[in-house]
Design an enzyme around this catalytic site. Structure first.
Site, PDB file in Angstrom:
ATOM      1  N   GLY A  10       0.837  -1.205   0.000  1.00  0.00           N
ATOM      2  CA  GLY A  10       0.000   0.000   0.000  1.00  0.00           C
ATOM      3  C   GLY A  10       0.865   1.245   0.000  1.00  0.00           C
ATOM      4  O   GLY A  10       2.102   1.172  -0.028  1.00  0.00           O
ATOM      5  N   ASP A  31       0.376  -8.727   1.394  1.00  0.00           N
ATOM      6  CA  ASP A  31      -0.621  -7.794   0.856  1.00  0.00           C
ATOM      7  C   ASP A  31      -1.474  -8.540  -0.167  1.00  0.00           C
ATOM      8  O   ASP A  31      -0.936  -9.262  -1.010  1.00  0.00           O
ATOM      9  CB  ASP A  31       0.092  -6.606   0.172  1.00  0.00           C
ATOM     10  CG  ASP A  31      -0.811  -5.399  -0.004  1.00  0.00           C
ATOM     11  OD1 ASP A  31      -0.441  -4.321   0.465  1.00  0.00           O
ATOM     12  OD2 ASP A  31      -1.891  -5.543  -0.630  1.00  0.00           O
ATOM     13  N   GLY A  36      -3.766  -2.110  -2.384  1.00  0.00           N
ATOM     14  CA  GLY A  36      -2.341  -1.862  -2.656  1.00  0.00           C
ATOM     15  C   GLY A  36      -2.053  -2.127  -4.123  1.00  0.00           C
ATOM     16  O   GLY A  36      -2.946  -2.507  -4.889  1.00  0.00           O
ATOM     17  N   TYR A 149     -16.190   2.476  10.022  1.00  0.00           N
ATOM     18  CA  TYR A 149     -14.726   2.440   9.945  1.00  0.00           C
ATOM     19  C   TYR A 149     -14.126   2.801  11.301  1.00  0.00           C
ATOM     20  O   TYR A 149     -13.274   2.090  11.833  1.00  0.00           O
ATOM     21  CB  TYR A 149     -14.273   3.424   8.866  1.00  0.00           C
ATOM     22  CG  TYR A 149     -12.779   3.482   8.668  1.00  0.00           C
ATOM     23  CD1 TYR A 149     -12.057   2.332   8.364  1.00  0.00           C
ATOM     24  CD2 TYR A 149     -12.087   4.684   8.757  1.00  0.00           C
ATOM     25  CE1 TYR A 149     -10.682   2.381   8.167  1.00  0.00           C
ATOM     26  CE2 TYR A 149     -10.714   4.746   8.554  1.00  0.00           C
ATOM     27  CZ  TYR A 149     -10.023   3.595   8.263  1.00  0.00           C
ATOM     28  OH  TYR A 149      -8.676   3.638   8.074  1.00  0.00           O
TER      29      TYR A 149
END
Ligand code: UDP
Length: 350
Positions: A10, A31, A36, A149
């Site tokens: 990322g 990842d 990313g 979030y």
């Protein structure tokens, strides 16, 4: 030292990997490329101390092996960007909570040091700035997707602190404020890459709401210095630290600065929040970190100012755009060399 970075392909993770390699450390990244990009780590692949794994932290066996092999774990893999969060709340909640649960439970087996990347979003609708790490968090209602979030990250924080208190696993929490710089994509709604791209291609610069809301932007190089300083400090386990900058700019001023620095003739247009995100979207008017705790620990102070930040993002995006053969070039490119094709869309990287 051997370092594992989840979310290492990322924007922040790839810069962190780079800095650890420069320090002489061995770096493992994990990842799944959901947000990313392989473009972010291509230049690191030739380094024999760099190891990359394209997979999810929910791959228990692989994550267990990597955690066992490393001395320090940065857990950066998470859902990013307000737009993604509003559009994919299930993914946001599940990714953020499940990934952290797995990383912490694996780290606990051998009491590995883990830094959990949280966010300034956890301060929620708090109106009194600057935000201190021990301030109350003020969330909006569960019917508004945005707050999922913040809540999922707050649960991650509770869990990390619980592992420290109950099992003496050295966990550290950092709350990252608006971090920007080269390699950040505008695809998930972040304001600086978005506005810079709009300015460079001749699109309208979209300022959401009235533009009076403000943010403090930190260059990724300052954030990486802070991350490593906190992660490696003997007194950081069990603690929460803000990482950011305390220089505030309104989004309207930001748009004007970007227009000026790019020399763009694009107009700045205001877009209501309901149109930009969703009906009833709630934004934060100000978001300023109190940096005294991290300053006392490692003497951290952000070094890169707004113009330097913007210049680095503009240079990065110009290079990306000039690489692409698939771009509709705007009037600002007149008189300069243009690429041969102008169809399709640009590959921004992440
Ligand atoms: N924003 C904007 N135009 C854009 C993208 C974002 O005006 O094209 C605004 C957004 O509404 C917010 C601020 O810029 O007030 C920062 O947004 P970002 O998503 O970068 O970060 P966050 O909201 O998480 O601080």
């Amino acid at each position: 030292m051997r370092v594992l970075i989840t979310g290492g392909a990322g924007f922040i993770g790839s810069h962190l990997a780079e800095r650890h390699l420069e320090r002489g450390d061995e770096v493992y990244i994990l990842d799944d490329l959901s947000t990313g990009s392989i473009d972010n780590i291509n230049h690191l692949k030739t380094d024999p101390r760099f190891n990359y794994n394209i997979d999810s932290v929910t791959n228990w066996h692989l994550t267990a092996e990597l955690v066992d092999r490393c001395d320090l774990i940065y857990h950066l893999a998470a859902a990013v960007g307000v737009r993604l969060i509003v559009e994919s709340p299930v993914r946001t909640i599940e990714t953020n909570i499940r990934g952290t649960e797995i990383v912490l439970s694996l780290a606990a087996k051998k009491r590995k040091r883990v830094l959990i990347a949280s966010t300034s979003e956890v301060y929620g609708k708090r109106e009194v700035v600057p935000f201190r790490e021990d301030d109350d968090l003020v969330m909006g209602p569960t019917s508004k997707g945005r707050w999922s979030y913040a809540c999922s990250k707050a649960i991650d924080e509770f869990l990390a602190i619980a592992y420290w208190k109950e099992k003496r696993v050295p966990t550290i929490i950092v709350r990252l404020f608006n971090t920007v710089g080269p390699r950040q994509t505008g695809r998930y709604g972040m304001v600086i890459p978005n506005l810079v791209r709009q300015a460079l291609v001749g699109d309208d610069l979209t300022v959401f709401g009235d533009g009076n809301q403000s943010r403090c932007f930190t260059h990724v190089s300052d954030a990486v210095t802070a991350l490593i300083g906190v992660a490696c400090h003997s007194e950081s386990p069990g603690q929460v630290y803000n990482i950011g900058s305390n220089r505030e700019v309104s989004i309207m001023e930001l748009a004007e600065r970007i227009k000026y620095l790019t020399g763009s003739s694009s107009p700045i247009v205001k877009v209501p929040y309901d149109k930009a995100y969703e009906e009833g979207f709630e934004d934060m008017m100000r978001r300023v970190p109190d940096l005294s705790k991290i300053n006392a620990l490692i003497g951290y102070e952000p070094k890169v100012g707004l113009d330097e930040i913007l210049t680095s993002v503009i240079a990065y995006q110009r290079e990306k755009l000039s690489d692409s053969t698939q771009f509709a070039w705007p009037s600002i490119w007149q008189g300069r060399e243009r690429p041969s094709s102008n169809q399709g869309s640009v590959n921004e990287g992440a």
